[in-house]
Design a protein around this motif. Structure first.
Motif, PDB file in Angstrom:
ATOM      1  N   GLU A  25       0.824  -1.208   0.000  1.00  0.00           N
ATOM      2  CA  GLU A  25       0.000   0.000   0.000  1.00  0.00           C
ATOM      3  C   GLU A  25       0.858   1.259   0.000  1.00  0.00           C
ATOM      4  O   GLU A  25       0.608   2.197  -0.743  1.00  0.00           O
ATOM      5  CB  GLU A  25      -0.935  -0.001   1.213  1.00  0.00           C
ATOM      6  CG  GLU A  25      -1.847   1.220   1.254  1.00  0.00           C
ATOM      7  CD  GLU A  25      -2.814   1.186   2.422  1.00  0.00           C
ATOM      8  OE1 GLU A  25      -3.612   2.125   2.554  1.00  0.00           O
ATOM      9  OE2 GLU A  25      -2.766   0.225   3.212  1.00  0.00           O
ATOM     10  N   LYS A  26       1.912   1.263   0.820  1.00  0.00           N
ATOM     11  CA  LYS A  26       2.783   2.433   0.891  1.00  0.00           C
ATOM     12  C   LYS A  26       3.572   2.606  -0.394  1.00  0.00           C
ATOM     13  O   LYS A  26       3.782   3.730  -0.860  1.00  0.00           O
ATOM     14  CB  LYS A  26       3.726   2.309   2.082  1.00  0.00           C
ATOM     15  CG  LYS A  26       4.536   3.565   2.363  1.00  0.00           C
ATOM     16  CD  LYS A  26       5.346   3.419   3.634  1.00  0.00           C
ATOM     17  CE  LYS A  26       6.127   4.701   3.939  1.00  0.00           C
ATOM     18  NZ  LYS A  26       6.933   4.553   5.184  1.00  0.00           N
ATOM     19  N   ALA A  27       3.995   1.505  -0.986  1.00  0.00           N
ATOM     20  CA  ALA A  27       4.803   1.577  -2.211  1.00  0.00           C
ATOM     21  C   ALA A  27       4.002   2.113  -3.388  1.00  0.00           C
ATOM     22  O   ALA A  27       4.563   2.727  -4.293  1.00  0.00           O
ATOM     23  CB  ALA A  27       5.357   0.194  -2.544  1.00  0.00           C
ATOM     24  N   LEU A  28       2.682   1.906  -3.374  1.00  0.00           N
ATOM     25  CA  LEU A  28       1.865   2.308  -4.514  1.00  0.00           C
ATOM     26  C   LEU A  28       1.079   3.583  -4.240  1.00  0.00           C
ATOM     27  O   LEU A  28       1.198   4.562  -4.967  1.00  0.00           O
ATOM     28  CB  LEU A  28       0.921   1.177  -4.904  1.00  0.00           C
ATOM     29  CG  LEU A  28       1.598  -0.153  -5.274  1.00  0.00           C
ATOM     30  CD1 LEU A  28       0.566  -1.170  -5.704  1.00  0.00           C
ATOM     31  CD2 LEU A  28       2.657   0.044  -6.342  1.00  0.00           C
ATOM     32  N   THR A  29       0.283   3.596  -3.185  1.00  0.00           N
ATOM     33  CA  THR A  29      -0.556   4.764  -2.926  1.00  0.00           C
ATOM     34  C   THR A  29       0.267   5.962  -2.466  1.00  0.00           C
ATOM     35  O   THR A  29      -0.170   7.101  -2.607  1.00  0.00           O
ATOM     36  CB  THR A  29      -1.632   4.442  -1.882  1.00  0.00           C
ATOM     37  OG1 THR A  29      -0.999   4.036  -0.654  1.00  0.00           O
ATOM     38  CG2 THR A  29      -2.532   3.318  -2.355  1.00  0.00           C
ATOM     39  N   GLY A  30       1.454   5.732  -1.926  1.00  0.00           N
ATOM     40  CA  GLY A  30       2.298   6.838  -1.500  1.00  0.00           C
ATOM     41  C   GLY A  30       3.159   7.404  -2.605  1.00  0.00           C
ATOM     42  O   GLY A  30       3.900   8.363  -2.395  1.00  0.00           O
TER      43      GLY A  30
END
Length: 218
Positions: free
Chosen positions: A164-169
């Motif tokens: 989630e952090k790698a993509l949405t961030g």
């Protein structure tokens, strides 16, 4: 570099080149020129206002700015790869930020592909065009099952498996679906009876290799 925030009104004053975001004040030197950068955190149309009072007259200037979200495109040169063969990717990067690569799939949790080691070979073709090759040995070392996998390309650098952090961030990201297939060796024809002294002829197909070994039992 000073970053101005859209939808704010800034007071322009004479003085040494400087920028005070808290006071919304821009000071410009004697040449009357200053360069600023604007970094938007979202897409849309914004107004940027400047106000100056030189004791002679008040000057107010409003600039309308339109921001669009940067996109990354990516494609693989094949839909299907034999396990152990190189995977070649290419695309465009409007964000012009460094790109980072991740993979997940059948019995393989989300993980980063380290482009600084021997796992990848990267070749930037231009400011917005990119190419990357994921080494076949890296794929084999993961001991993947045959099936569907997804390779993600993102502007966010995450060493952990936090998908989630790698993509949405990220400022931008995209995904490429691929299929990994287990290579096979098939015999298409062979001599069933061979006389003493004659040659044994075996024909077949060996996928994803240029070398095979023969074993005779009997």
């Amino acid at each position: 570099t000073y970053y101005l925030n859209p939808n704010n009104k800034y007071i322009v004053e004479p003085g040494q080149d400087d920028f005070d975001d808290a006071a919304k004040t821009v000071t410009i030197g004697n040449d009357g020129k200053a360069a600023f950068s604007i970094k938007a955190v979202d897409s849309g149309t914004f107004n940027l206002q400047f106000y100056a009072d030189n004791s002679m007259e008040e000057i107010e200037k409003e600039i309308e700015l339109t921001f669009t979200k940067a996109r990354i495109t990516a494609s693989a040169d094949k839909d299907k790869y034999f396990i152990g063969t190189d995977i070649k990717l290419s695309g465009t990067n409007e964000a012009e930020d460094p790109l980072y690569y991740y993979i997940e799939g059948v019995n393989l949790p989300f993980r980063k592909i380290d482009k600084n080691n021997d796992e990848m070979m990267k070749n930037v073709k231009g400011s917005k065009n990119w190419e990357a090759t994921i080494r076949g040995k890296y794929i084999s070392d993961l001991k993947p099952d045959a099936g569907g996998y997804t390779i993600y390309i993102s502007t966010m650098n995450i060493d952990s498996g936090d998908k989630e952090k790698a993509l949405t961030g990220a400022n931008a990201y995209t995904a490429v679906p691929i299929n990994l297939v287990q290579p096979e060796i098939r015999i298409t024809s062979a001599s069933e009876v061979v006389a003493h002294g004659d040659k044994l002829v075996i024909k077949g197909v060996a996928e994803s290799t240029n070398r095979i070994k023969y074993y005779i039992f009997g």
